[in-house]
Design a protein around this motif. Sequence first.
Motif, PDB file in Angstrom:
ATOM      1  N   ASP A 122       0.870  -1.166   0.000  1.00 47.55           N
ATOM      2  CA  ASP A 122       0.000   0.000   0.000  1.00 47.55           C
ATOM      3  C   ASP A 122       0.914   1.224   0.000  1.00 47.55           C
ATOM      4  OD1 ASP A 122      -1.412   2.306   1.383  1.00 47.55           O
ATOM      5  OD2 ASP A 122      -3.086   0.921   1.141  1.00 47.55           O
ATOM      6  N   ALA A 123       0.779   2.093  -0.990  1.00 45.27           N
ATOM      7  CA  ALA A 123       1.705   3.211  -1.153  1.00 45.27           C
ATOM      8  C   ALA A 123       1.623   4.217  -0.009  1.00 45.27           C
ATOM      9  CB  ALA A 123       1.443   3.923  -2.479  1.00 45.27           C
ATOM     10  N   ALA A 124       0.527   4.240   0.720  1.00 45.93           N
ATOM     11  CA  ALA A 124       0.372   5.185   1.823  1.00 45.93           C
ATOM     12  C   ALA A 124       0.887   4.628   3.141  1.00 45.93           C
ATOM     13  CB  ALA A 124      -1.094   5.579   1.967  1.00 45.93           C
ATOM     14  N   THR A 125       0.669   3.334   3.384  1.00 46.46           N
ATOM     15  CA  THR A 125       1.002   2.756   4.685  1.00 46.46           C
ATOM     16  C   THR A 125       2.224   1.846   4.659  1.00 46.46           C
ATOM     17  OG1 THR A 125      -0.401   0.797   4.371  1.00 46.46           O
ATOM     18  CG2 THR A 125      -1.445   2.795   5.253  1.00 46.46           C
ATOM     19  N   GLY A 126       2.575   1.332   3.497  1.00 48.03           N
ATOM     20  CA  GLY A 126       3.679   0.393   3.405  1.00 48.03           C
ATOM     21  C   GLY A 126       3.306  -1.036   3.730  1.00 48.03           C
ATOM     22  N   GLU A 127       2.029  -1.293   3.996  1.00 42.56           N
ATOM     23  CA  GLU A 127       1.604  -2.651   4.316  1.00 42.56           C
ATOM     24  C   GLU A 127       1.588  -3.513   3.052  1.00 42.56           C
ATOM     25  OE1 GLU A 127      -2.129  -2.616   6.282  1.00 42.56           O
ATOM     26  OE2 GLU A 127      -1.428  -1.396   7.983  1.00 42.56           O
ATOM     27  N   ARG A 128       1.984  -4.793   3.221  1.00 44.71           N
ATOM     28  CA  ARG A 128       2.017  -5.695   2.075  1.00 44.71           C
ATOM     29  C   ARG A 128       0.601  -6.021   1.612  1.00 44.71           C
ATOM     30  NH1 ARG A 128       4.618 -11.615   2.503  1.00 44.71           N
ATOM     31  NH2 ARG A 128       6.609 -10.486   2.415  1.00 44.71           N
ATOM     32  N   VAL A 129       0.409  -5.936   0.281  1.00 45.69           N
ATOM     33  CA  VAL A 129      -0.873  -6.253  -0.338  1.00 45.69           C
ATOM     34  C   VAL A 129      -0.788  -7.587  -1.072  1.00 45.69           C
ATOM     35  CG1 VAL A 129      -2.574  -5.513  -2.065  1.00 45.69           C
ATOM     36  CG2 VAL A 129      -1.452  -3.808  -0.601  1.00 45.69           C
ATOM     37  N   ALA A 130       0.338  -7.822  -1.742  1.00 41.72           N
ATOM     38  CA  ALA A 130       0.507  -9.045  -2.524  1.00 41.72           C
ATOM     39  C   ALA A 130       1.987  -9.205  -2.860  1.00 41.72           C
ATOM     40  CB  ALA A 130      -0.324  -8.977  -3.806  1.00 41.72           C
ATOM     41  N   THR A 131       2.319 -10.297  -3.520  1.00 40.47           N
ATOM     42  CA  THR A 131       3.657 -10.521  -4.069  1.00 40.47           C
ATOM     43  C   THR A 131       3.519 -10.952  -5.523  1.00 40.47           C
ATOM     44  OG1 THR A 131       3.674 -12.812  -3.280  1.00 40.47           O
ATOM     45  CG2 THR A 131       4.696 -11.146  -1.854  1.00 40.47           C
ATOM     46  N   VAL A 132       4.537 -10.669  -6.304  1.00 36.00           N
ATOM     47  CA  VAL A 132       4.545 -11.025  -7.727  1.00 36.00           C
ATOM     48  C   VAL A 132       5.849 -11.756  -8.039  1.00 36.00           C
ATOM     49  CG1 VAL A 132       4.540 -10.134 -10.092  1.00 36.00           C
ATOM     50  CG2 VAL A 132       3.120  -9.036  -8.348  1.00 36.00           C
ATOM     51  N   GLY A 133       5.736 -12.808  -8.835  1.00 32.51           N
ATOM     52  CA  GLY A 133       6.926 -13.502  -9.296  1.00 32.51           C
ATOM     53  C   GLY A 133       7.319 -14.716  -8.495  1.00 32.51           C
ATOM     54  N   ASP A 134       6.509 -15.100  -7.519  1.00 33.06           N
ATOM     55  CA  ASP A 134       6.803 -16.272  -6.696  1.00 33.06           C
ATOM     56  C   ASP A 134       5.747 -17.358  -6.845  1.00 33.06           C
ATOM     57  OD1 ASP A 134       4.829 -14.736  -5.533  1.00 33.06           O
ATOM     58  OD2 ASP A 134       5.558 -14.988  -3.480  1.00 33.06           O
ATOM     59  N   LYS A 135       4.992 -17.309  -7.938  1.00 32.99           N
ATOM     60  CA  LYS A 135       3.908 -18.275  -8.147  1.00 32.99           C
ATOM     61  C   LYS A 135       4.023 -18.886  -9.538  1.00 32.99           C
ATOM     62  CE  LYS A 135       0.952 -15.134  -5.503  1.00 32.99           C
ATOM     63  NZ  LYS A 135       1.957 -14.043  -5.516  1.00 32.99           N
ATOM     64  N   GLY A 136       3.314 -20.000  -9.757  1.00 32.74           N
ATOM     65  CA  GLY A 136       3.263 -20.612 -11.070  1.00 32.74           C
ATOM     66  C   GLY A 136       4.406 -21.564 -11.330  1.00 32.74           C
ATOM     67  N   GLU A 137       4.565 -21.911 -12.606  1.00 29.21           N
ATOM     68  CA  GLU A 137       5.628 -22.812 -13.023  1.00 29.21           C
ATOM     69  C   GLU A 137       7.003 -22.141 -12.833  1.00 29.21           C
ATOM     70  OE1 GLU A 137       5.116 -25.903 -13.966  1.00 29.21           O
ATOM     71  OE2 GLU A 137       2.958 -25.635 -13.667  1.00 29.21           O
ATOM     72  N   PRO A 138       8.079 -22.937 -12.758  1.00 24.58           N
ATOM     73  CA  PRO A 138       9.413 -22.353 -12.594  1.00 24.58           C
ATOM     74  C   PRO A 138       9.743 -21.299 -13.640  1.00 24.58           C
ATOM     75  CG  PRO A 138       9.516 -24.713 -12.226  1.00 24.58           C
ATOM     76  CD  PRO A 138       8.115 -24.418 -12.682  1.00 24.58           C
ATOM     77  N   ALA A 139       9.303 -21.493 -14.887  1.00 23.02           N
ATOM     78  CA  ALA A 139       9.583 -20.533 -15.954  1.00 23.02           C
ATOM     79  C   ALA A 139       8.843 -19.217 -15.757  1.00 23.02           C
ATOM     80  CB  ALA A 139       9.215 -21.130 -17.310  1.00 23.02           C
ATOM     81  N   GLU A 140       7.867 -19.187 -14.850  1.00 19.13           N
ATOM     82  CA  GLU A 140       7.076 -17.988 -14.604  1.00 19.13           C
ATOM     83  C   GLU A 140       7.532 -17.238 -13.358  1.00 19.13           C
ATOM     84  OE1 GLU A 140       3.083 -19.396 -14.369  1.00 19.13           O
ATOM     85  OE2 GLU A 140       2.960 -19.887 -16.504  1.00 19.13           O
ATOM     86  N   ARG A 141       8.559 -17.748 -12.689  1.00 17.72           N
ATOM     87  CA  ARG A 141       9.011 -17.151 -11.438  1.00 17.72           C
ATOM     88  C   ARG A 141      10.244 -16.271 -11.648  1.00 17.72           C
ATOM     89  NH1 ARG A 141       7.593 -20.186  -6.522  1.00 17.72           N
ATOM     90  NH2 ARG A 141       5.886 -21.615  -7.036  1.00 17.72           N
ATOM     91  N   LEU A 142      10.388 -15.306 -10.766  1.00 18.56           N
ATOM     92  CA  LEU A 142      11.539 -14.419 -10.820  1.00 18.56           C
ATOM     93  C   LEU A 142      12.735 -15.058 -10.119  1.00 18.56           C
ATOM     94  CD1 LEU A 142       9.747 -11.045  -9.987  1.00 18.56           C
ATOM     95  CD2 LEU A 142      10.587 -11.784 -12.234  1.00 18.56           C
ATOM     96  N   SER A 143      13.921 -14.598 -10.495  1.00 17.82           N
ATOM     97  CA  SER A 143      15.146 -15.078  -9.885  1.00 17.82           C
ATOM     98  C   SER A 143      15.831 -13.955  -9.096  1.00 17.82           C
ATOM     99  CB  SER A 143      16.103 -15.616 -10.955  1.00 17.82           C
ATOM    100  OG  SER A 143      17.368 -15.913 -10.423  1.00 17.82           O
ATOM    101  N   ARG A 144      16.214 -12.884  -9.787  1.00 18.48           N
ATOM    102  CA  ARG A 144      16.884 -11.763  -9.145  1.00 18.48           C
ATOM    103  C   ARG A 144      16.380 -10.458  -9.745  1.00 18.48           C
ATOM    104  NH1 ARG A 144      23.424 -10.668  -8.989  1.00 18.48           N
ATOM    105  NH2 ARG A 144      23.357  -8.821  -7.668  1.00 18.48           N
TER     106      ARG A 144
END
Length: 380
Positions: free
Chosen positions: A188-210
């Motif tokens: 949340d841009a106002a509070t800094g509270e986590r809303v979600a994560t991106v890049g840690d779900k799905g098949e290995p080819a769909e995930r982030l590394s660095r």
Amino acid sequence: MPITSRAGRVACVSLALLATACGAPLRKKEVSVFFPQAPELPRIQYLTSFSGLRDVEEQSAFDRFVVGEKPDVKLDKPYGVAVHDGKIYVCDTNATVVVFDLKGKSFGTLRGAVGPGRLVQPVNIGIDADGTKYVADPVRGQVVVFDGNDEYINAFGVPGTWKPVDAAAFEGRLYVADAQNGVVEVLDAATGERVATVGDKGEPAERLSRPTNLALDRDGNLYVSDFGRFQVVEFDREGRFKATFGKLGDSLGYFARPKGIAIDREGRLYAADASFNNVQIFNNQGRLLMFFGEGGDAPGNFLLPAKVVIDYDNIEYFRQYVLPDFEVEYLVFVTSQFGHRQVSVLAYGKEKGKSYPADAELLGRVDERRNQEIEKRRKP
């Protein structure tokens, strides 16, 4: 007089023009460089660069007589850059955020970056539409927030639990690249509270590394420059994997050290590569359209390019550097971590009165050049 074409599209132009009320200060004569190379029509013009105090501040002859010549304070090792309301904000990774004020013609540091707002190693900066600034500091282990007046507001994150290296705001959400955990945190841009994560779900080819650098398009699609994958990865606004751009290699359309990225309003992706010392431009289908720059300290070249940013709002500050027959659509800022031109300012546009080829035709020409490169390498 039309822009002439030759290797590198170099044309000398005097910059000894009178500065307008809102323009940048006078600069010495430089060389205007155009990309791509002949016989293609020009799309990118190098305009000018910033590396220190004397690139923006004016000192009168009387002031020099009374107090002496001001020392030319320089950037040390810049990375991130952002532009807002006539000011260029540069993350000097060995110091703080430096501010080139084009409107006020002054050079200084971010006002609120003292006390609780002190920065240790600012790497990237994102600025929201209202002027709120988010500085990713991986050594401090937080995203430090400053308001529209550059005053400290808050700091997000718990040091030691993540490594924030970039931050980009969009419609009340703050996207933060976490290089330690290989994910993009959505806050949340106002509070800094986590809303979600991106890049840690799905098949290995769909995930982030660095993940290292972020960009968002007008529809909220997220683009992530992933140093571990040697690719740019695209996700939709719900965080679902969509596509990738490029892959590891040393040919056109490939990456070796992908760094900063940006998206223009037409969906073109700009990607800086610190190994190639250039910026490649892809269409929204991941096909390479063109590239600009090479290694070196000459105008239009880069030395370890780190960040690329697109700006539509501050063109008038640089109008005096544009050749008369070149129509500017937007500005492109590219940082180099070394050299005498550490923040290069370029313009994307077209030559007046000329008919430009469609992207499909450009794609064919890029494919032809790529095939020529491959054939050259095959020859003994």
